[in-house]
Design an enzyme around this catalytic site. Structure first.
Site, PDB file in Angstrom:
ATOM      1  N   LYS A  35       0.843  -1.196   0.000  1.00  0.00           N
ATOM      2  CA  LYS A  35       0.000   0.000   0.000  1.00  0.00           C
ATOM      3  C   LYS A  35       0.879   1.246   0.000  1.00  0.00           C
ATOM      4  CE  LYS A  35      -0.463   0.031   5.030  1.00  0.00           C
ATOM      5  NZ  LYS A  35      -1.398   0.056   6.183  1.00  0.00           N
ATOM      6  N   ARG A 130     -10.819   0.782  14.310  1.00  0.00           N
ATOM      7  CA  ARG A 130     -10.817   1.444  13.011  1.00  0.00           C
ATOM      8  C   ARG A 130     -11.902   0.771  12.177  1.00  0.00           C
ATOM      9  NH1 ARG A 130      -4.662   2.035  10.909  1.00  0.00           N
ATOM     10  NH2 ARG A 130      -5.067  -0.158  10.488  1.00  0.00           N
ATOM     11  N   TYR A 253      17.055  29.527   9.187  1.00  0.00           N
ATOM     12  CA  TYR A 253      15.858  30.270   9.558  1.00  0.00           C
ATOM     13  C   TYR A 253      15.618  30.212  11.063  1.00  0.00           C
ATOM     14  CZ  TYR A 253      14.496  30.617   4.645  1.00  0.00           C
ATOM     15  OH  TYR A 253      14.448  30.897   3.312  1.00  0.00           O
ATOM     16  N   MET A 301      13.681  24.374   2.805  1.00  0.00           N
ATOM     17  CA  MET A 301      12.969  23.684   1.736  1.00  0.00           C
ATOM     18  C   MET A 301      13.906  22.843   0.879  1.00  0.00           C
ATOM     19  SD  MET A 301      10.667  25.267  -1.373  1.00  0.00           S
ATOM     20  CE  MET A 301       9.315  25.773  -0.308  1.00  0.00           C
TER      21      MET A 301
END
Length: 357
Positions: A35, A130, A253, A301
């Site tokens: 999956k 679930r 940053y 990024m």
């Protein structure tokens, strides 16, 4: 020339890991769980390396059709079944095994016009809450399914929430045994953790996922270090810049990292847009020139920064392993407060992928 970042898939590791599963569960057949596009590895790239499996288990109908079109003739299990009744003709055409976990699915299958019955996995909710029928309803649903002409072989399926714990399947197994008393049927209960550590839950089919790709179900590599599992995916890049910091200089940053002494750092062509976790803290392990070091400063990024103090010979062009054979993906994930599953699945489409046989 493209950026130096690349993901490499070692296909021999997939074959090895399937054999580790077979050794752990020698009397069971194996559903190889592929999956999420084979846990981010790319189903089309890797499926044939798992060609010795007994069956493939997945979620997306498109991926099941892809396997059939590529020549896979063995069983395919749709772990969440069909999502709409109008998909059933395709399940019929491509001979897919469907799970059933809801009343509407039972009714839809009963009313469908099929060329031949479909094999069915009846999903029981053993406590994870679930998908699945409650234990109290398993007997009645089982009998209902046996009376439906569109139902072929019936198998009971359940899932464990805590199989990585020594006693993690005790209560779920009690629920399963009580719910299925008097029902003689094949069973598929074991995920990766139960496959490795709970042989009493192996039964007819095991459903390994993360272990096929060479990571730990617990998120801790130390728990599988002696299992024989091998990492399949490695993420590599290079140093593309070097900075010499003075004491007090900051990095990245938010100026999160501040040098306490003179320090040399390397800038690596890898960032969160490549799938590296943005929230990875200072100290997340990496290897530069084969030497273990760590990240400093916030992940950008397209770039990240690493401490070059342990590897003074490193410079522009030096190879960097973000995760792989030496830096385990579980260790990177643990440092970042997540799990290896997420990092595999998050590999960005812009990252080139190469395979090694």
């Amino acid at each position: 020339m493209s950026r130096p970042i690349v993901a490499t898939l070692k296909l021999s590791a997939l074959r090895n890991n399937l054999q580790v599963v077979r050794q752990a569960a020698p009397h069971s057949r194996v559903w190889s769980v592929v999956k999420a596009n084979a846990y981010g590895h790319g189903l089309e790239r890797i499926w044939s390396s798992l060609g010795e499996t007994d069956g493939f288990a997945m979620l997306n109908l498109e991926e099941a059709i892809l396997l059939r079109e590529r020549g896979w003739k063995g069983p395919i299990l749709m772990l969440e079944g069909f999502f709409h009744a109008d998909e059933l003709p395709l399940f019929d055409q491509y001979r897919l095994t469907t799970s059933l976990h809801s009343n509407w699915q039972v009714k839809a299958l009963a009313n469908a016009k099929l060329k031949a019955p479909l094999d069915v996995y009846l999903k029981m909710n053993s406590g994870m809450n679930r998908l699945g029928f409650s234990p109290e309803r398993v007997h009645s649903i089982w009998q209902q399914l046996r009376a439906i002409a569109n139902v072929g072989q019936l198998t009971l399926m359940a899932h464990f929430a805590d199989a990585e714990q020594p006693d993690g399947i005790t209560e779920p197994m009690k629920r399963i045994e009580q719910a299925t008393e008097g029902i003689d049927c094949p069973r598929s209960l074991s995920n990766s953790a139960a496959t490795l550590w709970h042989p009493e839950a192996h039964f007819d089919w095991v459903r390994p996922g993360i272990v096929l790709y060479g990571a730990s179900p617990t998120g801790q590599w130390c728990d599988v270090a002696t299992s024989g599992l091998q990492p399949v995916m490695s993420l590599q890049s290079e140093i593309i810049g070097v900075q010499n910091l003075k004491s007090g200089d900051t990095v990245g940053y938010g100026s999160r990292y501040r040098a306490q002494v003179e320090q040399r750092i390397g800038i690596v062509a890898c960032g969160y847009a490549d799938g590296y976790p943005r929230h990875a803290p200072d100290g997340t392990p990496v290897r530069v020139n084969g030497v273990l070091t760590h990240t400093v400063g916030a992940i950008s990024m397209d770039m990240m920064t690493v401490d070059l103090t342990p590897c003074p010979q490193a410079g522009i062009g030096s190879p960097v392993e973000l995760w792989g054979n030496e830096v385990k993906i579980d260790d990177v994930a643990h440092a970042a407060g997540t799990i290896g599953y997420e990092l595999m699945c998050a590999l960005a489409p812009r990252v080139p992928v190469v395979t090694q046989s």
